[in-house]
Write an enzyme that holds these catalytic residues in place. Structure first.
Site, PDB file in Angstrom:
ATOM      1  N   PRO A   1      22.154  -3.318  -3.824  1.00 14.03           N
ATOM      2  CA  PRO A   1      21.714  -3.635  -5.184  1.00 14.03           C
ATOM      3  C   PRO A   1      22.882  -3.504  -6.160  1.00 14.03           C
ATOM      4  O   PRO A   1      23.598  -2.515  -6.156  1.00 14.03           O
ATOM      5  CB  PRO A   1      20.653  -2.577  -5.499  1.00 14.03           C
ATOM      6  CG  PRO A   1      20.411  -1.833  -4.240  1.00 14.03           C
ATOM      7  CD  PRO A   1      21.569  -2.082  -3.324  1.00 14.03           C
ATOM      8  N   GLU A   2      23.077  -4.514  -6.979  1.00 15.87           N
ATOM      9  CA  GLU A   2      24.121  -4.446  -7.994  1.00 15.87           C
ATOM     10  C   GLU A   2      23.462  -4.249  -9.354  1.00 15.87           C
ATOM     11  O   GLU A   2      22.246  -4.142  -9.457  1.00 15.87           O
ATOM     12  CB  GLU A   2      24.970  -5.716  -7.928  1.00 15.87           C
ATOM     13  CG  GLU A   2      25.640  -5.836  -6.544  1.00 15.87           C
ATOM     14  CD  GLU A   2      26.961  -6.542  -6.560  1.00 15.87           C
ATOM     15  OE1 GLU A   2      27.753  -6.289  -7.490  1.00 15.87           O
ATOM     16  OE2 GLU A   2      27.209  -7.340  -5.655  1.00 15.87           O
TER      17      GLU A   2
ATOM     18  N   HIS B   1       9.934   3.278   6.042  1.00 18.09           N
ATOM     19  CA  HIS B   1      11.098   4.027   5.577  1.00 18.09           C
ATOM     20  C   HIS B   1      10.804   4.778   4.283  1.00 18.09           C
ATOM     21  O   HIS B   1      11.700   4.992   3.466  1.00 18.09           O
ATOM     22  CB  HIS B   1      12.292   3.091   5.407  1.00 18.09           C
ATOM     23  CG  HIS B   1      12.613   2.335   6.665  1.00 18.09           C
ATOM     24  ND1 HIS B   1      13.161   2.948   7.771  1.00 18.09           N
ATOM     25  CD2 HIS B   1      12.417   1.041   7.004  1.00 18.09           C
ATOM     26  CE1 HIS B   1      13.308   2.048   8.736  1.00 18.09           C
ATOM     27  NE2 HIS B   1      12.865   0.880   8.297  1.00 18.09           N
TER      28      HIS B   1
ATOM     29  N   ARG C   1      18.353   2.658   4.961  1.00 19.86           N
ATOM     30  CA  ARG C   1      19.647   3.189   5.428  1.00 19.86           C
ATOM     31  C   ARG C   1      19.941   4.578   4.875  1.00 19.86           C
ATOM     32  O   ARG C   1      20.972   5.164   5.218  1.00 19.86           O
ATOM     33  CB  ARG C   1      20.767   2.218   5.039  1.00 19.86           C
ATOM     34  CG  ARG C   1      20.563   0.841   5.680  1.00 19.86           C
ATOM     35  CD  ARG C   1      21.702  -0.099   5.320  1.00 19.86           C
ATOM     36  NE  ARG C   1      21.306  -1.495   5.503  1.00 19.86           N
ATOM     37  CZ  ARG C   1      21.976  -2.529   5.015  1.00 19.86           C
ATOM     38  NH1 ARG C   1      23.067  -2.327   4.311  1.00 19.86           N
ATOM     39  NH2 ARG C   1      21.565  -3.747   5.225  1.00 19.86           N
TER      40      ARG C   1
END
Ligand SMILES: [Zn+2]
Length: 284
Positions: free
Chosen positions: A2-3, A95, A115
């Protein structure tokens, strides 16, 4: 990853959905998600429980939420972190890392992170930006960003332009994709020496950065690997409008030359060899 536009999109979603609500229950499902909260999970939960979320704010790619206790909840999405707002009886996501329930009995806030590079912590608050985020420069969409100060510090550095754009102490929130897009738009090679940059080049670059980030923001952010979704699970579609990033071998949208992919800082850089000529004295 994500930016800035994605993180801002998430912030806006959370501003609408959690501000003003009081946390009633906290469940940490994976210790890595709260590893930056060094006092441990029990302390993390205790400092959130019973607290009202007062606002949803952002510095660079960090989000923070001032609480009515004076503390602040800080969140970083890492590589794949997402916030989802879901009904209490919705099944757990594979997750799911942290779950916040609210006193109003409405939808839960779930932090999901495949992650686990992202995470949450609670820090001492007070007014303004929390201490652990103050080392980050403002970003060009932030009202506190100072163009002249940025240009002056850019020209004091002896480095290459792209490396400077990725330096969070100089300008925050610009990742690899938006750096490439902005440099293409401003017709500047990534290895241009910052100390030799003309003021007009720097101003054109800033305008390009704002245009690229602004377009991404209005589209809800970029999606590449399917991991990023906004707070309700909808993907952005800005990726279909990228001008150079990921377009190696395809014609430049401005001049028709073939876009080139080069490896720089262990990542891919995309550029047009004609619009963005390599400088005679490059800096890396
Ligand atoms: Zn071109």
């Amino acid at each position: 990853v994500p930016e800035l536009p994605e993180v801002e999109t998430v912030r806006r979603g959370l501003e609408r959905s959690v501000v003003g609500r009081t946390v009633a229950a906290v469940e940490v499902r994976h210790p890595r998600a709260t590893r930056r909260h060094v006092a441990g999970d029990a302390d993390f939960a205790a400092r959130l429980r019973g607290r009202r979320i007062e606002a949803a704010r952002r510095r660079g790619k960090y989000l923070w939420f001032p609480l009515d206790s004076g503390d602040a909840l800080i969140a970083h999405l890492g590589m794949s972190g997402q916030f989802r707002l879901v009904e209490r009886d919705a099944p757990d996501e594979p997750h799911l890392r942290v779950r916040l329930g609210f006193a109003d009995g409405g939808p839960q806030l779930r932090f999901i992170d495949q992650r686990t590079f992202g995470g949450l912590s609670v820090v001492d608050g007070g007014a303004g930006v929390p201490g652990m985020l103050r080392h980050l420069a403002a970003d060009p969409l932030d009202g506190e960003f100072d163009d002249d100060a940025f240009i002056a510090s850019l020209r004091r550095r002896r480095t290459g332009l792209k490396r400077a754009l990725l330096d969070q102490s100089l300008i925050s929130g610009i990742g690899n994709i938006y750096a490439d897009e902005s440099l293409w738009r401003a017709r500047l090679h990534y290895a241009r020496a910052t100390d030799a940059l003309r003021r007009s080049d720097a101003l054109r670059l800033l305008a390009a950065v704002r245009a690229v980030l602004g377009a991404a923001l209005s589209d809800g952010g970029t999606t590449f690997d399917g991991l990023y979704v906004d707070v309700n699970g909808a993907s952005g579609w800005f990726s279909t409008r990228l001008a150079v990033y990921g377009r190696a071998g395809q014609p430049c949208l401005r001049c028709g030359s073939l876009v080139r992919r080069e490896t720089f800082m262990n990542r891919s850089s995309y550029l047009c060899p004609r619009c963005q000529p390599r400088p005679r004295r490059p800096r890396w």
